[in-house]
Design an enzyme around this catalytic site. Structure first.
Site, short mmCIF file in Angstrom:
data_model
loop_
_atom_site.label_atom_id
_atom_site.label_comp_id
_atom_site.label_asym_id
_atom_site.label_seq_id
_atom_site.Cartn_x
_atom_site.Cartn_y
_atom_site.Cartn_z
N GLY A 1 2.42 2.01 10.73
CA GLY A 1 3.37 3.12 10.62
C GLY A 1 4.10 3.43 11.91
O GLY A 1 4.76 4.47 12.02
N GLU B 1 -6.76 4.71 7.82
CA GLU B 1 -6.55 6.14 7.54
C GLU B 1 -7.79 6.74 6.90
O GLU B 1 -8.14 7.89 7.14
CB GLU B 1 -5.30 6.32 6.65
CG GLU B 1 -4.03 6.09 7.46
CD GLU B 1 -2.86 5.53 6.67
OE1 GLU B 1 -2.87 5.61 5.43
OE2 GLU B 1 -1.93 5.00 7.32
N ASN C 1 0.86 -1.19 0.00
CA ASN C 1 0.00 0.00 0.00
C ASN C 1 0.90 1.23 0.00
O ASN C 1 1.52 1.55 1.01
CB ASN C 1 -0.89 -0.04 1.25
CG ASN C 1 -1.68 1.24 1.44
OD1 ASN C 1 -1.81 2.05 0.52
ND2 ASN C 1 -2.21 1.44 2.64
N TRP C 2 0.95 1.91 -1.14
CA TRP C 2 1.88 3.05 -1.26
C TRP C 2 1.34 4.34 -0.64
O TRP C 2 2.05 5.33 -0.56
CB TRP C 2 2.21 3.30 -2.74
CG TRP C 2 3.04 2.22 -3.36
CD1 TRP C 2 3.54 1.10 -2.74
CD2 TRP C 2 3.49 2.15 -4.71
NE1 TRP C 2 4.26 0.35 -3.63
CE2 TRP C 2 4.25 0.97 -4.85
CE3 TRP C 2 3.32 2.97 -5.83
CZ2 TRP C 2 4.83 0.59 -6.06
CZ3 TRP C 2 3.90 2.60 -7.02
CH2 TRP C 2 4.65 1.43 -7.14
N LYS C 3 0.08 4.34 -0.26
CA LYS C 3 -0.52 5.54 0.34
C LYS C 3 -0.26 6.76 -0.57
O LYS C 3 -0.23 6.61 -1.79
CB LYS C 3 0.01 5.75 1.76
CG LYS C 3 -0.10 4.47 2.59
CD LYS C 3 0.16 4.67 4.05
CE LYS C 3 0.06 3.32 4.75
NZ LYS C 3 0.05 3.40 6.19
N SER D 1 3.36 -2.40 10.18
CA SER D 1 4.81 -2.46 10.40
C SER D 1 5.44 -3.78 9.96
O SER D 1 6.36 -4.29 10.60
CB SER D 1 5.16 -2.15 11.86
OG SER D 1 4.77 -0.83 12.18
N GLY E 1 2.91 -1.26 4.22
CA GLY E 1 2.93 0.17 3.90
C GLY E 1 4.36 0.63 3.65
O GLY E 1 4.90 0.47 2.56
N GLY E 2 4.98 1.19 4.69
CA GLY E 2 6.32 1.78 4.56
C GLY E 2 7.33 0.92 3.81
O GLY E 2 8.04 1.41 2.92
N HIS F 1 -9.45 1.29 4.79
CA HIS F 1 -8.17 1.43 5.51
C HIS F 1 -8.38 2.35 6.71
O HIS F 1 -9.17 3.30 6.64
CB HIS F 1 -7.11 2.00 4.56
CG HIS F 1 -5.74 1.95 5.16
ND1 HIS F 1 -5.31 2.90 6.07
CD2 HIS F 1 -4.73 1.07 5.02
CE1 HIS F 1 -4.08 2.59 6.44
NE2 HIS F 1 -3.70 1.48 5.82
N GLU G 1 -5.51 -5.17 10.33
CA GLU G 1 -4.46 -4.17 10.58
C GLU G 1 -4.73 -3.46 11.90
O GLU G 1 -5.51 -2.50 11.94
CB GLU G 1 -4.44 -3.13 9.46
CG GLU G 1 -4.13 -3.71 8.10
CD GLU G 1 -3.51 -2.67 7.17
OE1 GLU G 1 -2.41 -2.91 6.67
OE2 GLU G 1 -4.12 -1.59 6.98
P1 PGA Z 1 2.88 0.14 7.59
O1 PGA Z 1 1.42 0.40 6.96
O2 PGA Z 1 3.41 -1.13 6.99
O3 PGA Z 1 3.67 1.33 7.20
O4 PGA Z 1 2.68 0.01 9.07
C1 PGA Z 1 0.52 -0.65 6.73
C2 PGA Z 1 -0.75 -0.14 6.13
O5 PGA Z 1 -1.15 0.98 6.45
O6 PGA Z 1 -1.39 -0.84 5.33
#
Ligand code: PGA
Length: 255
Positions: free
Chosen positions: A174, A98, A10-12, A212, A233-234, A96, A168
């Site tokens: 994050g 967010e 997930n590149w956000k 993470s 994500g990251g 998600h 999640e």
């Molecule tokens: P993260 O994000 O790996 O940076 O914790 C995961 C996500 O939001 O899907």
């Protein structure tokens, strides 16, 4: 039985069109050093603006959208409809944390989006998970059960089977603080039980862990019985890190 995996990135709100193209070309080169293996599905969720440009770069990397609107057309400034996503993507990320927290999406909206995605032939990746406060108050299971109930409401058995669930925990996203493999497994098993009650065939549901995930912890997470993949994500923004996680899934799928 051979276990199947989905490794999703997930590149956000990261990467321009050029950066997206360069990333996928570089990742594709690395993936091509691995034997073709249908037990591992590799998937990225780039920003909308990159979807057209990255199409066709790799036959081994699928793409998804990070969101969609539940209407097909209309006066919804700034939104993207399922018709616009057309044949650009196979998957859509829905709910998600967010989107839920920052953009105030409600379970009711998320339920409509899941239905819209299915109607248009996309596979929804539905994100659920508890906050730190809820975990500390012992409400993890009830939160996850409540979200599944509301977000999948009105779907028939065949539709529910198509939905990929991403567990999640919000406190792990994050933060660099992942759920331990045991914590994740426990919730995944619980999610499977809930789905078993709904559809009677829990083995078929693909449940990903997110929060993470990085090369240092992916092997132990992916090894868990009820973890069918990861949503990253990251670490999905760096070719080497994301590829490291993909390599772990190859080891496990063939182990
Ligand atoms: P993260 O994000 O790996 O940076 O914790 C995961 C996500 O939001 O899907």
């Amino acid at each position: 039985m051979e276990k199947e995996y989905i490794i999703a990135g997930n590149w956000k709100m990261f990467k321009t069109v050029e950066e997206s193209v360069d990333f996928l070309k570089a990742l594709n080169e690395k993936i091509n050093t691995l034997p073709q293996d249908d037990a591992v599905e590799i998937l990225v969720f780039p920003p909308f603006t990159s979807l057209y440009a990255v199409k066709g770069i790799s036959s081994r990397i699928k793409t998804g959208a990070q969101n969609l609107h539940f209407e097909e057309n209309g006066a919804f400034t700034g939104e993207i409809s399922p018709l616009m996503l057309g044949n650009l993507v196979d998957y859509v990320l829905i709910g998600h944390s967010e989107r839920r927290e920052i953009f105030k999406e409600k379970d009711e909206d998320i339920n409509k989006k899941v239905k819209t995605a299915l109607k248009h032939g996309f596979t929804p990746v539905l994100c659920i998970g508890e906050s730190l406060e809820e975990r500390e108050a012992g409400k993890t299971f009830s939160k996850v059960e409540d979200q599944l109930g509301k977000d999948l409401e009105g779907l028939n058995l065949v539709e529910i089977e198509k939905v990929v669930i991403a567990y999640e925990p919000i406190w792990a996203i994050g933060t660099g603080k992942n759920a331990t493999p045991e914590q994740a497994q426990e919730v995944h098993e619980f999610i499977r039980e809930i789905l078993q009650k709904k559809i009677g065939s829990p083995e078929t549901t693909r449940i990903l862990y997110g929060g993470s995930v990085k090369p240092a912890n992916s092997y132990d997470l992916l090894r868990q019985k009820d973890i069918n993949g990861v949503l990253v994500g990251g670490a999905s923004l760096k070719v080497d890190d994301f590829f490291g996680i993909i390599q772990d899934s190859y080891k496990l799928a063939n182990g």
